[in-house]
Design an enzyme around this catalytic site. Structure first.
Site, PDB file in Angstrom:
ATOM      1  N   LYS A  94       2.528  11.538 -10.700  1.00 34.96           N
ATOM      2  CA  LYS A  94       1.612  10.664 -11.440  1.00 34.96           C
ATOM      3  C   LYS A  94       2.371   9.414 -11.846  1.00 34.96           C
ATOM      4  O   LYS A  94       3.404   9.500 -12.518  1.00 34.96           O
ATOM      5  CB  LYS A  94       1.105  11.364 -12.702  1.00 34.96           C
ATOM      6  CG  LYS A  94      -0.031  12.318 -12.466  1.00 34.96           C
ATOM      7  CD  LYS A  94      -0.615  12.710 -13.820  1.00 34.96           C
ATOM      8  CE  LYS A  94      -1.719  13.717 -13.671  1.00 34.96           C
ATOM      9  NZ  LYS A  94      -2.283  14.074 -14.984  1.00 34.96           N
ATOM     10  N   GLU A 141       8.498  18.294 -24.320  1.00 34.65           N
ATOM     11  CA  GLU A 141       7.846  18.669 -23.049  1.00 34.65           C
ATOM     12  C   GLU A 141       8.517  19.913 -22.458  1.00 34.65           C
ATOM     13  O   GLU A 141       7.874  20.688 -21.739  1.00 34.65           O
ATOM     14  CB  GLU A 141       7.886  17.523 -22.027  1.00 34.65           C
ATOM     15  CG  GLU A 141       7.292  16.201 -22.517  1.00 34.65           C
ATOM     16  CD  GLU A 141       5.806  16.011 -22.200  1.00 34.65           C
ATOM     17  OE1 GLU A 141       5.104  16.987 -21.868  1.00 34.65           O
ATOM     18  OE2 GLU A 141       5.352  14.856 -22.306  1.00 34.65           O
ATOM     19  N   LYS A 162       6.615  22.832 -14.018  1.00 34.96           N
ATOM     20  CA  LYS A 162       5.861  21.658 -13.579  1.00 34.96           C
ATOM     21  C   LYS A 162       5.637  21.711 -12.066  1.00 34.96           C
ATOM     22  O   LYS A 162       4.525  21.473 -11.580  1.00 34.96           O
ATOM     23  CB  LYS A 162       6.620  20.382 -13.958  1.00 34.96           C
ATOM     24  CG  LYS A 162       5.963  19.112 -13.459  1.00 34.96           C
ATOM     25  CD  LYS A 162       5.273  18.337 -14.538  1.00 34.96           C
ATOM     26  CE  LYS A 162       4.410  17.226 -13.996  1.00 34.96           C
ATOM     27  NZ  LYS A 162       4.394  16.028 -14.830  1.00 34.96           N
ATOM     28  N   ARG A 206       0.807  -1.238   0.000  1.00 35.02           N
ATOM     29  CA  ARG A 206       0.000   0.000   0.000  1.00 35.02           C
ATOM     30  C   ARG A 206       0.833   1.278   0.000  1.00 35.02           C
ATOM     31  O   ARG A 206       0.366   2.338   0.385  1.00 35.02           O
ATOM     32  CB  ARG A 206      -0.982   0.032   1.172  1.00 35.02           C
ATOM     33  CG  ARG A 206      -1.976  -1.090   1.134  1.00 35.02           C
ATOM     34  CD  ARG A 206      -3.224  -0.771   1.925  1.00 35.02           C
ATOM     35  NE  ARG A 206      -4.113  -1.906   1.866  1.00 35.02           N
ATOM     36  CZ  ARG A 206      -4.028  -2.970   2.648  1.00 35.02           C
ATOM     37  NH1 ARG A 206      -3.088  -3.021   3.579  1.00 35.02           N
ATOM     38  NH2 ARG A 206      -4.874  -3.957   2.505  1.00 35.02           N
TER      39      ARG A 206
HETATM   40  N1  LIG Z   1       4.073  10.635 -15.018  1.00 34.42           N
HETATM   41  C1  LIG Z   1       4.018  11.717 -15.745  1.00 34.42           C
HETATM   42  O1  LIG Z   1       3.640  12.800 -15.269  1.00 34.42           O
HETATM   43  C2  LIG Z   1       4.461  11.643 -17.162  1.00 34.42           C
HETATM   44  C3  LIG Z   1       4.672  12.822 -17.879  1.00 34.42           C
HETATM   45  C4  LIG Z   1       5.157  12.719 -19.185  1.00 34.42           C
HETATM   46  C5  LIG Z   1       5.409  11.466 -19.726  1.00 34.42           C
HETATM   47  N2  LIG Z   1       5.177  10.353 -19.009  1.00 34.42           N
HETATM   48  C6  LIG Z   1       5.450   9.025 -19.554  1.00 34.42           C
HETATM   49  O2  LIG Z   1       6.842   8.936 -19.850  1.00 34.42           O
HETATM   50  C7  LIG Z   1       7.028   7.931 -20.832  1.00 34.42           C
HETATM   51  C8  LIG Z   1       8.032   8.391 -21.839  1.00 34.42           C
HETATM   52  O3  LIG Z   1       9.244   8.667 -21.185  1.00 34.42           O
HETATM   53  P1  LIG Z   1      10.633   8.642 -21.950  1.00 34.42           P
HETATM   54  O4  LIG Z   1      10.516   9.396 -23.206  1.00 34.42           O
HETATM   55  O5  LIG Z   1      11.664   9.021 -20.985  1.00 34.42           O
HETATM   56  O6  LIG Z   1      10.722   7.128 -22.425  1.00 34.42           O
HETATM   57  P2  LIG Z   1      11.599   5.865 -22.003  1.00 34.42           P
HETATM   58  O7  LIG Z   1      11.652   5.703 -20.553  1.00 34.42           O
HETATM   59  O8  LIG Z   1      11.081   4.755 -22.815  1.00 34.42           O
HETATM   60  O9  LIG Z   1      13.054   6.246 -22.522  1.00 34.42           O
HETATM   61  C9  LIG Z   1      13.258   6.432 -23.883  1.00 34.42           C
HETATM   62  C10 LIG Z   1      14.341   5.501 -24.438  1.00 34.42           C
HETATM   63  O10 LIG Z   1      15.610   5.977 -24.041  1.00 34.42           O
HETATM   64  C11 LIG Z   1      16.346   4.942 -23.412  1.00 34.42           C
HETATM   65  N3  LIG Z   1      17.171   5.622 -22.415  1.00 34.42           N
HETATM   66  C12 LIG Z   1      16.746   6.183 -21.259  1.00 34.42           C
HETATM   67  N4  LIG Z   1      17.752   6.832 -20.671  1.00 34.42           N
HETATM   68  C13 LIG Z   1      18.832   6.669 -21.458  1.00 34.42           C
HETATM   69  C14 LIG Z   1      20.179   7.125 -21.386  1.00 34.42           C
HETATM   70  N5  LIG Z   1      20.573   7.937 -20.418  1.00 34.42           N
HETATM   71  N6  LIG Z   1      21.017   6.753 -22.368  1.00 34.42           N
HETATM   72  C15 LIG Z   1      20.585   5.991 -23.398  1.00 34.42           C
HETATM   73  N7  LIG Z   1      19.336   5.556 -23.522  1.00 34.42           N
HETATM   74  C16 LIG Z   1      18.478   5.885 -22.569  1.00 34.42           C
HETATM   75  C17 LIG Z   1      15.321   3.998 -22.879  1.00 34.42           C
HETATM   76  O11 LIG Z   1      15.834   2.704 -22.749  1.00 34.42           O
HETATM   77  C18 LIG Z   1      14.255   4.073 -23.962  1.00 34.42           C
HETATM   78  O12 LIG Z   1      14.607   3.236 -25.021  1.00 34.42           O
HETATM   79  C19 LIG Z   1       5.664   7.647 -21.413  1.00 34.42           C
HETATM   80  O13 LIG Z   1       5.230   6.393 -20.958  1.00 34.42           O
HETATM   81  C20 LIG Z   1       4.780   8.747 -20.855  1.00 34.42           C
HETATM   82  O14 LIG Z   1       3.449   8.336 -20.676  1.00 34.42           O
HETATM   83  C21 LIG Z   1       4.713  10.426 -17.746  1.00 34.42           C
HETATM   84 ZN   LIG Z   2       3.621  14.184 -21.812  1.00 34.00          ZN
END
Ligand SMILES: NC(=O)c1ccc[n+]([C@@H]2O[C@H](COP(=O)([O-])OP(=O)(O)OC[C@H]3O[C@@H](n4cnc5c(N)ncnc54)[C@H](O)[C@@H]3O)[C@@H](O)[C@H]2O)c1
Ligand SMILES: [Zn+2]
Length: 370
Positions: free
Chosen positions: A147, A189, A231, A126
């Site tokens: 989130k 973003e 943010k 929890r």
């Molecule tokens: N919780 C929230 O408020 C919120 C806000 C915006 C987005 N999101 C979520 O975030 C996700 C997208 O996040 P993202 O774009 O970071 O995607 P991700 O976590 O998939 O990372 C993108 C890619 O980069 C690679 N990677 C990560 N760090 C690396 C590094 N330092 N060096 C090399 N490769 C690396 C990962 O393995 C992946 O292939 C989505 O699921 C989205 O819904 C959540």
């Molecule tokens: Zn987003």
């Protein structure tokens, strides 16, 4: 090492700091201890295979040196890992490694890892403590605000919770290994935070696009600081998205639908919302905003290498129907974040679906500069 920047997400008892700077991983042990992460109970680092290759060994070693008991779980990189089956697997790992109610989950990675690991922390026993160590530019957004979620095959982020981290540790050095496409997607973003809140910052992004794309540490540190500040300010005023927080969804009404229809993977999240922000800007002008809003939005997104045209093979009916499944569809209406000027948006709940459909069609014809 450049000076680290620090800011606070102000949420009363649940307030937490965000540290942004070079070389911060080296301080991970000290920072975690300082912010109440237990050395007596095991902690679980969750990361993906790509990040693990580059940064996991070092973080494990540093935390062990500082006296933490460290276990790690590596998930496959990519959006498909934000699933209930991965959640179950990670809860299994937490149980096997003996995590208790005083333990913490440490998310080392991008938004996928952060959202999934955060939901593990929110639901395990929890709710246990949680630390964000973001390694993508996009994660300046996802790691702040609490989130956390996994996807359902029918809808993105539909199973989740609000669970704030104890701290966010943003080491700019980890970003140097990011693939170029991920750099651009993450900047989407960053630009969004300017477009909803700060016209001056939008102009700064425009002027510094090349430095940002080259991962210049000074420019990147400033941009992430500004993005996180916006943010944090919004989340501090409305943690649970009763009203204001919805402005963070600029570009996401169309963007989420595109991700769902393209199949998670064809369009990265940041790319989908870039197209969505151009759509929102088009809509804004239709509703009476100055033409500038559209021109500036499209220009700055193109400057940081993002797509502005909707791929024409994506079916408009399917996009519209995906929008109706989204969390932003409530009481029979779609909530749309519409710019009124550069740096200022409003929440509009009365945009007709017919108008949104027209915008989607227009986005397929969007002119792309050579
Ligand atoms: N919780 C929230 O408020 C919120 C806000 C915006 C987005 N999101 C979520 O975030 C996700 C997208 O996040 P993202 O774009 O970071 O995607 P991700 O976590 O998939 O990372 C993108 C890619 O980069 C690679 N990677 C990560 N760090 C690396 C590094 N330092 N060096 C090399 N490769 C690396 C990962 O393995 C992946 O292939 C989505 O699921 C989205 O819904 C959540
Ligand atoms: Zn987003």
């Amino acid at each position: 090492m450049g000076g680290a920047r620090k800011l606070t997400v102000d949420l009363g008892e649940r307030s937490y700091p965000i540290y942004i700077g070079e070389g911060l991983l080296d301080e991970a042990g000290v920072r975690l201890a300082e912010h109440g992460i237990s050395k007596k109970s095991p902690l679980l680092i969750v990361t993906d295979n790509r990040v693990a290759e580059r940064h996991l060994g070092r973080l494990e070693a540093l935390l062990r040196e500082s006296g933490f008991t460290v276990a790690s779980a590596v998930i496959p990189s990519g959006e498909a890992s934000k699933s209930l089956s991965r959640l179950e697997e990670l809860v299994g790992a937490a149980l096997e490694r003996g995590l208790d109610r005083k333990s913490a989950v440490v998310a080392l990675g991008g938004g996928v890892v952060g959202d999934l690991a955060g939901f593990v922390a929110a639901s395990y026993m929890r709710g246990i403590k949680f630390v964000q160590i973001p390694t993508t530019i996009l994660a300046h957004d996802s790691s702040v605000g609490g989130k956390v979620a996994v996807n359902h095959p029918l809808a993105k982020n539909i199973i989740g919770a609000f669970h704030q981290p104890e701290l966010v540790l943003y080491d700019l050095d980890t970003l140097q290994t990011l693939p170029e496409r991920e750099v651009k997607a993450g900047l989407s973003e960053v630009v969004k935070h300017g477009l909803i809140w700060d016209a001056e910052f939008v102009a700064w992004c425009d002027a510094n696009a090349e430095k940002l794309l080259a991962l210049d540490p000074e420019a990147l540190g400033y941009a992430l600081y500004k993005g996180c500040s916006v943010k944090a300010a919004v989340v501090s005023k409305d943690e649970r998205e009763n009203d204001l927080r919805a402005i963070l969804n600029l570009g996401h009404t169309i963007g989420h639908a595109l991700e769902a229809v393209a199949g998670y993977g064809e369009l990265l999240h940041g790319e989908a919302i870039a197209i969505g922000m151009v759509g929102a800007a088009r809509l804004a002008v239709r509703l009476g905003a100055p033409e500038d809003v559209y021109r500036v939005t499209k220009r700055v997104l193109a400057r940081v290498g993002l797509p502005v045209r909707l791929p024409s093979h994506l079916d408009t009916d399917a996009i519209m129907s995906a929008m109706m499944h989204d969390k932003k569809f409530q009481e029979g209406a779609i909530t749309f974040i519409v710019p009124v000027a550069v740096g200022k948006v409003e929440i509009n709940k009365s945009v007709s679906t017919a108008l949104i459909r027209e915008i989607v069609e227009e986005l397929k014809q969007e002119a792309v500069e050579a």
